[in-house]
Design a protein around this motif. Structure first.
Motif, short mmCIF file in Angstrom:
data_model
loop_
_atom_site.label_atom_id
_atom_site.label_comp_id
_atom_site.label_asym_id
_atom_site.label_seq_id
_atom_site.Cartn_x
_atom_site.Cartn_y
_atom_site.Cartn_z
N LYS A 174 0.83 -1.20 0.00
CA LYS A 174 0.00 0.00 0.00
C LYS A 174 0.86 1.26 0.00
O LYS A 174 0.60 2.20 -0.76
CB LYS A 174 -0.92 -0.01 1.23
CG LYS A 174 -1.79 1.20 1.37
CD LYS A 174 -2.67 1.10 2.60
CE LYS A 174 -3.50 2.36 2.76
NZ LYS A 174 -4.40 2.26 3.92
N GLU A 175 1.92 1.27 0.81
CA GLU A 175 2.79 2.45 0.92
C GLU A 175 3.48 2.76 -0.41
O GLU A 175 3.68 3.93 -0.74
CB GLU A 175 3.83 2.25 2.02
CG GLU A 175 3.26 2.21 3.42
CD GLU A 175 2.55 0.89 3.76
OE1 GLU A 175 2.88 -0.17 3.14
OE2 GLU A 175 1.65 0.91 4.61
N ASP A 176 3.85 1.71 -1.16
CA ASP A 176 4.47 1.91 -2.47
C ASP A 176 3.51 2.60 -3.43
O ASP A 176 3.89 3.51 -4.17
CB ASP A 176 4.92 0.57 -3.07
CG ASP A 176 5.95 -0.15 -2.23
OD1 ASP A 176 6.76 0.52 -1.57
OD2 ASP A 176 5.93 -1.40 -2.23
N VAL A 177 2.27 2.16 -3.40
CA VAL A 177 1.25 2.75 -4.28
C VAL A 177 0.97 4.19 -3.88
O VAL A 177 0.85 5.07 -4.74
CB VAL A 177 -0.04 1.89 -4.28
CG1 VAL A 177 -1.16 2.58 -5.04
CG2 VAL A 177 0.24 0.51 -4.86
N ILE A 178 0.91 4.45 -2.58
CA ILE A 178 0.68 5.82 -2.11
C ILE A 178 1.83 6.73 -2.54
O ILE A 178 1.60 7.87 -2.95
CB ILE A 178 0.45 5.85 -0.58
CG1 ILE A 178 -0.94 5.27 -0.29
CG2 ILE A 178 0.59 7.25 -0.02
CD1 ILE A 178 -1.29 5.14 1.18
N GLU A 179 3.06 6.24 -2.51
CA GLU A 179 4.21 7.03 -2.98
C GLU A 179 4.07 7.37 -4.46
O GLU A 179 4.36 8.49 -4.88
CB GLU A 179 5.51 6.26 -2.75
CG GLU A 179 5.99 6.30 -1.32
CD GLU A 179 7.31 5.56 -1.15
OE1 GLU A 179 8.12 5.53 -2.10
OE2 GLU A 179 7.53 5.01 -0.05
N ILE A 180 3.63 6.40 -5.26
CA ILE A 180 3.44 6.65 -6.70
C ILE A 180 2.33 7.68 -6.90
O ILE A 180 2.47 8.62 -7.70
CB ILE A 180 3.13 5.34 -7.45
CG1 ILE A 180 4.35 4.41 -7.42
CG2 ILE A 180 2.70 5.63 -8.90
CD1 ILE A 180 4.09 3.00 -7.93
N ILE A 181 1.24 7.53 -6.17
CA ILE A 181 0.14 8.51 -6.27
C ILE A 181 0.65 9.90 -5.93
O ILE A 181 0.35 10.86 -6.65
CB ILE A 181 -1.04 8.11 -5.35
CG1 ILE A 181 -1.69 6.81 -5.83
CG2 ILE A 181 -2.07 9.23 -5.27
CD1 ILE A 181 -2.68 6.21 -4.84
N ALA A 182 1.41 10.02 -4.85
CA ALA A 182 1.95 11.32 -4.44
C ALA A 182 2.88 11.89 -5.49
O ALA A 182 2.83 13.10 -5.80
CB ALA A 182 2.68 11.20 -3.10
N SER A 183 3.72 11.05 -6.08
CA SER A 183 4.68 11.53 -7.09
C SER A 183 4.00 12.00 -8.36
O SER A 183 4.55 12.80 -9.10
CB SER A 183 5.71 10.44 -7.41
OG SER A 183 5.14 9.43 -8.22
N LYS A 184 2.80 11.50 -8.61
CA LYS A 184 2.06 11.88 -9.83
C LYS A 184 1.00 12.95 -9.56
O LYS A 184 0.23 13.29 -10.44
CB LYS A 184 1.38 10.64 -10.44
CG LYS A 184 2.34 9.58 -10.90
CD LYS A 184 3.22 10.09 -12.01
CE LYS A 184 4.17 9.01 -12.49
NZ LYS A 184 5.10 9.49 -13.50
N GLY A 185 0.94 13.44 -8.34
CA GLY A 185 0.01 14.54 -8.04
C GLY A 185 -1.37 14.12 -7.62
O GLY A 185 -2.29 14.92 -7.63
N GLY A 186 -1.56 12.85 -7.27
CA GLY A 186 -2.86 12.40 -6.77
C GLY A 186 -3.60 11.53 -7.76
O GLY A 186 -3.10 11.17 -8.82
#
Length: 182
Positions: free
Chosen positions: A130-142
């Motif tokens: 989950k944390e990996d996916v949240i990092e990707i979401i954050a890096s792409k602006g949501g």
């Protein structure tokens, strides 16, 4: 608990039961809200101003704006100067059954950078936490025009599972490739 979408012959079977501390977790851009918006626009002649939609749905602006933005992002409506209009894709979406709708959403999700990167990482690694996916979401602006990363994660899981692109194991907090990718 495992959340997944799967197919049996030509019939789409979909189960979604996402709970948080014993109560249903609400996401701002759910399948039922999306379908309700599209049906409302169809019933109002294909277009309506945002104030009319808000009045008809009894939804506040903070609830309806993410729904309108997501619907526009995946090509189901267009929004111009406060008016939402059902597109041809939106009309076709309403005519489709679950299989056709899931395929449409799957194709549109894959056009989004955030989802494309998650899928590439899943293909490389087999699963993501989950944390990996949240990092990707954050890096792409949501994702899904959500207010925070947890909400964006839940929305991404919802649409990813619905489309069949991913599976989510909540107990292990692991995301894996869905049935359509294996």
């Amino acid at each position: 608990m495992r959340y997944t979408a799967f197919y049996l012959k030509d019939k789409f079977i979909y189960r979604w039961s996402y709970t948080k501390t014993g109560s249903m977790l609400e996401i701002p851009v759910s399948y039922s809200r999306l379908l309700g918006l599209l049906r409302l626009l169809r019933d109002l002649g294909g277009e309506a101003d945002v104030a009319k939609i808000s009045e008809e749905t009894d939804m506040h602006a903070d609830e309806i704006l993410p729904l309108l933005a997501f619907s526009e992002m995946i090509g189901l409506i267009s929004v111009d100067e406060g008016d939402a209009k059902l597109t041809e894709s939106g009309m076709n979406f309403l005519k489709q059954g679950h299989m056709g709708r899931a395929k449409y959403v799957r194709n549109k999700l894959m056009e989004l950078n955030v989802f494309s990167e998650i899928m590439n990482e899943l293909k490389k690694k087999g699963s993501l936490e989950k944390e990996d996916v949240i990092e990707i979401i954050a890096s792409k602006g949501g994702f899904c025009y959500c207010n925070n990363l947890e909400e964006a994660f839940n929305c991404l899981i919802h649409w990813g599972v619905y489309s069949g692109l991913i599976e989510y194991d909540r107990e292990e907090n692991l995301i894996r490739l869905g049935e359509v990718n294996t």
